[in-house]
Structures are given as structure tokens and as C-alpha cells.
Design a protein around this motif. Structure first.
Motif, PDB file in Angstrom:
ATOM      1  N   GLU A  17       0.768  -1.298   0.063  1.00  0.00           N
ATOM      2  CA  GLU A  17      -0.044  -0.037  -0.091  1.00  0.00           C
ATOM      3  C   GLU A  17       0.975   1.215  -0.022  1.00  0.00           C
ATOM      4  N   ARG A  18       1.953   1.133   0.765  1.00  0.00           N
ATOM      5  CA  ARG A  18       2.917   2.368   0.872  1.00  0.00           C
ATOM      6  C   ARG A  18       3.510   2.600  -0.759  1.00  0.00           C
ATOM      7  N   THR A  22       2.239   8.700  -3.236  1.00  0.00           N
ATOM      8  CA  THR A  22       3.021   9.636  -4.040  1.00  0.00           C
ATOM      9  C   THR A  22       4.091   9.842  -3.044  1.00  0.00           C
ATOM     10  N   SER A  23       5.614   9.711  -3.884  1.00  0.00           N
ATOM     11  CA  SER A  23       6.678  10.179  -3.248  1.00  0.00           C
ATOM     12  C   SER A  23       6.787  11.441  -2.706  1.00  0.00           C
ATOM     13  N   LYS A  24       7.660  11.635  -1.997  1.00  0.00           N
ATOM     14  CA  LYS A  24       7.380  13.322  -1.345  1.00  0.00           C
ATOM     15  C   LYS A  24       8.956  13.850  -1.737  1.00  0.00           C
ATOM     16  N   THR A  25       8.910  14.959  -1.978  1.00  0.00           N
ATOM     17  CA  THR A  25      10.017  15.770  -2.414  1.00  0.00           C
ATOM     18  C   THR A  25      10.474  16.719  -1.194  1.00  0.00           C
ATOM     19  N   VAL A  26      11.830  16.609  -1.009  1.00  0.00           N
ATOM     20  CA  VAL A  26      12.334  17.395   0.140  1.00  0.00           C
ATOM     21  C   VAL A  26      13.625  18.320  -0.268  1.00  0.00           C
ATOM     22  N   GLN A  42       8.024   6.501  -0.459  1.00  0.00           N
ATOM     23  CA  GLN A  42       7.468   5.973   0.984  1.00  0.00           C
ATOM     24  C   GLN A  42       8.306   5.154   1.527  1.00  0.00           C
ATOM     25  N   THR A  43       8.799   4.065   0.863  1.00  0.00           N
ATOM     26  CA  THR A  43       9.511   2.766   1.481  1.00  0.00           C
ATOM     27  C   THR A  43      11.044   2.876   1.659  1.00  0.00           C
ATOM     28  N   VAL A  44      11.463   4.354   1.377  1.00  0.00           N
ATOM     29  CA  VAL A  44      13.048   4.442   1.427  1.00  0.00           C
ATOM     30  C   VAL A  44      13.206   5.532   2.393  1.00  0.00           C
TER      31      VAL A  44
END
Length: 448
Positions: A17-18, A22-26, A42-44
Motif C-alpha cells: 500500500e505504501r 506519492t513520493s515526497k520531495t524534500v 514512501q519505503t525509502v
């Protein structure tokens, strides 16, 4: 009873599910003047305080200028991206394919270069075969026993160390087995404040961070002890200290299982017993040295090598086993012009059970060491405590003195001029402090 699994089928579904999120940008800025954009699935594992600490240490080491760095467990690629920006030639790997994809994408996003492969420390073949000037790993550091207390969401699984040997030691063994370290190369590990027991590399703490919950993480530097200097074994010799008098180079080392002209303090004879150990090192060259602390640090190195609470440190230069002398230490100097060469000698009754001299103890009464094994571990521990060099952490003088003092307190309490002291200190010269008095001669002190 079935052994409890770390994760179950529900965790697997949660992980799937993760992946759909959507991936996050930082924007990652480990230090002023450095800013990178990272896209993180999300899994990194994302950059956190430990990543920042490792990044600041890498920045302090300076420009890479084309030297080669290997990052194990690259996660989102933050450290590898910083290294590439600093001019290092980057190789990196991770067992998580999504971390590999993230690192490749983030290198491209920041217009930087690096070779990224899937794999890591484990039963499979290690993914790289080159030699590296710097190897880094932000280690998984949560032991299996603490999973229930500390493990959060699945992305935190990258913090989990389920290896009985310890992944840090696995890394060191992998580096040595595959000859991954260049001459004068360094290894940086970030993890819990634990001992590394792999005897090939010296190690010293460099940085640490303590969290609000009491957790402490440290950066440890590992290196080949006194690399490039001669280490010579002699079947028999007069005195290993004398043998070194005509040689040069800090870290040059001679060891033997039999010396017939050994000596201790005040030119006392150190009689070698069959199966004994004698080793000497050029430990300093120049004018800035501290013989008292060098001598005591050598005693601490012996205690770390044997690691048995029955051994005790007697100030200023002996290791005692059950009220009998096991090891003697001697620091000598040779001055030529304005330059002094300092030689450290260590004599240990190693495997001497047949010796009938009840005045001396033998190490094989409590542990069995081969000559080569003992020499290798002692060589590493001396370098960990005393070696200085480029891109090595500074010597931790206060920590060493405090550790020596704790070992001295285990031996007993001092008596001087018929006065017994219930407390004592050790100054930064290695001298014994009794009240207002400073004592530098062990002959004047009795211990009980």
C-alpha cells in the motif's frame, strides 16, 4: 514454540500500500551552503539527524578531487549526492531496489554522477570490486530484541540489525576479504556506541549525537593500523626495544617470542620465558610526547586485547593477574639533535604454564592466544589509542585518561609514606595525584 517473525502478512500488505503512495520531495540542507532536492519514495529511508551528522563529517574531510568513495546502504542517495558534489568518484549500493531507483533519480535530478547497484553486505557476492579511498555506511542499529519498543513504520526497517555478529563487523570483514580499501583509506560507520571486535582494523570514535530518549549514535573511523610501516617478527633477539633504536617511522614494529636481554624500569632485567611475547613500537618522533600516558595507554591496550576482568592495571606500568605480574611496559627515548624517538616495549608471559616461577603469571591460565593473534590484536588496539594521522579522528585524551583511571581503581588503593588514600586522581601527564601531592615514581607507592 514457533519463533516470532519480525514482520507478518499484514506488514507485507501495508508495504504494498505504501508503494502506491506519492513520493515526497524534500530540500535537504545538511550544512549552510549545501542544498539538494530529493525525491523519496514512501519505503525509502529519508535524510534525518544521523544523515546530517555523517554529511558534516564528509564535508569536513574536504574535496574529493577524484578520489573514490563507496556508500553502502545509500537510501535516498543523500550522502552519495553530497560526495559527488564534493568531487568524489561515487559508487553506492542498497538492498532495497526502490532505494537504488531513488538514488539514481536523485543523482540525475541534481545533475551529479555515480554508479548505483542493488546489493549490500550479505551472503550474495558484494556488488563492487574496486578499491576505495573512503567507505561509509549509516548502519542499521536497532537490535532484534528492541523491535517492539523502537520499530515504527515499515520504512524504519532499514534501522534494524538482526545480525548476531553485527553488521558493522560484517562490513569490516567484507572490506578486508574483498580488498576494497585503498592504501591509507578510511571506513566511516555510523551506528550505536558499540565495540568492533574485528581485529584487522584500528578504530576510534569521531562524532556523536544523543537523542531526547537517551539513544546515542556515533561515527567511528576504521583504518589499517600504522599502515605502510614495517612489522617484523624475529624468532629470537636480544631486545626488541634495542632493535628499533636504529630504525625510523612511527608505527614501525618488531616482535618476538624470545628475547634474552629484555629490561624493565630502572634497567631491571625482564627475563623472557619460553612461550613469551615481546613487542616494541616506535610510537612518537619529535618533541611532543608524554611518556607517562603512553605507558598507561599501552597497559589499556593490553587489557582491551585480552578483555578479561581478572587482569588489572597497576600504576604506572604493570598488568597483574591474581597478585602476580603478567605484563610489563617500558617507554624509552633516543635523542638525536632536537629530535627524540620514543619506543614503547611490551612484554607478556603468553603461554608459559610450565614455568615454575610463582612470581609471574601466565596468560594461558585464563585465555589461550597464539603469538600472531595476540600481536595483531595488540597492534590494532595500540593504533586505536595512540596513532595520529591525516583524516584520523583526534586522540581522545580525556576519555583515555578516565578509562585508565577506572582500571587503576579496580586494582586497589594507594599507600604513600605510610598513609593510605581512599581516593586518587591521574593528571594529564600520567602522574598519580594523592591529595596535594603529585607522584611520578611507582617505587614510592604501595597498593592494597
Amino acid at each position: 514454540m514457533t519463533k516470532k517473525s519480525i514482520f507478518n502478512s499484514e506488514d507485507s500488505l501495508s508495504e504494498i500500500e505504501r508503494l502506491n503512495r506519492t513520493s515526497k520531495t524534500v530540500n535537504w540542507s545538511p550544512q549552510e551552503g549545501f542544498n539538494f532536492e530529493l525525491v523519496i519514495p514512501q519505503t525509502v529511508y529519508p535524510p534525518r539527524e544521523d544523515t546530517d551528522m555523517l554529511a558534516k563529517r564528509l564535508i569536513s574531510i574536504g574535496p574529493g578531487r577524484g578520489k573514490k568513495i563507496l556508500e553502502v546502504g545509500c537510501g535516498s542517495g543523500a550522502i552519495s549526492i553530497l560526495a559527488s558534489y564534493l568531487g568524489w568518484k561515487v559508487s553506492c549500493c542498497d538492498v532495497n531496489p526502490f532505494a537504488v531507483a531513488a538514488t539514481i533519480g536523485n543523482l540525475d535530478l541534481n545533475r551529479l554522477e555515480g554508479v548505483v547497484k542493488e546489493g549490500g553486505i550479505g551472503p550474495e557476492k558484494f556488488p563492487f570490486e574496486s578499491k576505495y579511498d573512503l567507505i561509509v555506511w549509516n548502519l542499521p542499529y536497532i537490535p532484534l530484541a528492541e523491535v517492539d519498543q523502537l520499530l515504527g513504520p515499515m520504512e524504519e526497517a532499514s534501522l534494524l540489525d538482526t545480525d548476531d555478529v553485527g553488521l558493522g563487523n560484517r562490513l569490516l570483514k567484507t572490506v578486508e576479504r574483498n580488498q576494497l580499501l585503498s592504501p591509507q583509506g578510511r571506513i566511516l560507520t555510523l551506528g550505536r556506541d558499540t565495540d568492533f571486535n574485528f581485529s584487522v582494523f584500528a578504530n576510534r570514535k569521531w562524532d556523536e549525537i544523543r537523542f531526547d530518549d537517551g539513544e546515542k549514535l556515533v561515527i567511528t573511523c576504521h583504518w589499517k593500523p600504522f599502515e605502510g610501516q614495517d612489522s617484523i617478527f624475529k624468532e629470537k633477539t636480544g631486545s626488541t626495544n634495542d632493535d628499533l633504536m636504529e630504525k625510523t617511522g612511527v608505527g614501525t614494529h618488531i616482535h618476538t617470542s624470545w628475547q634474552d636481554s629484555g629490561r624493565g624500569r630502572r634497567d631491571r632485567t625482564w627475563t623472557s620465558i619460553e612461550g613469551g611475547y615481546a613487542g616494541s613500537w616506535i610510537i612518537r618522533e619529535g618533541n611532543d610526547f608524554n611518556p607517562g600516558m603512553l605507558q598507561l595507554s599501552a597497559g589499556l591496550a593490553v587489557l582491551k586485547t585480552v578483555d578479561d576482568k581478572r587482569l588489572k592495571l597497576k600504576w604506572p606500568n604493570d598488568i597483574i593477574l591474581e597478585e602476580r605480574k603478567l605484563c610489563g611496559i617500558l617507554v624509552e627515548g633516543k635523542t638525536s639533535g632536537n629530535m627524540t624517538k620514543v619506543i614503547l616495549g611490551i612484554g607478556v608471559n603468553l603461554n608459559c604454564k610450565e614455568n615454575q616461577n610463582l612470581e609471574y603469571a601466565s596468560l594461558d591460565e585464563i585465555q589461550v592466544f597464539g603469538h600472531a593473534e595476540f600481536d595483531s590484536k595488540l597492534h590494532r588496539n595500540l593504533a586505536s589509542l595512540l596513532e595520529q594521522g591525516v583524516n584520523l579522528p583526534p586522540l581522545r585524551h580525556d576519555d583515555i585518561r578516565n578509562e585508565i583511571l577506572e582500571q587503576m581503581k579496580r586494582f586497589g588503593l594507594p599507600e604513600h609514606n605510610n598513609v593510605r588514600y581512599d581516593s586518587f586522581e591521574l593528571n594529564d601527564r600520567g602522574q598519580l595525584v594523592l591529595g596535594d601531592m603529585i607522584i611520578d615514581d611507582g617505587e614510592d607507592v604501595f597498593w592494597n
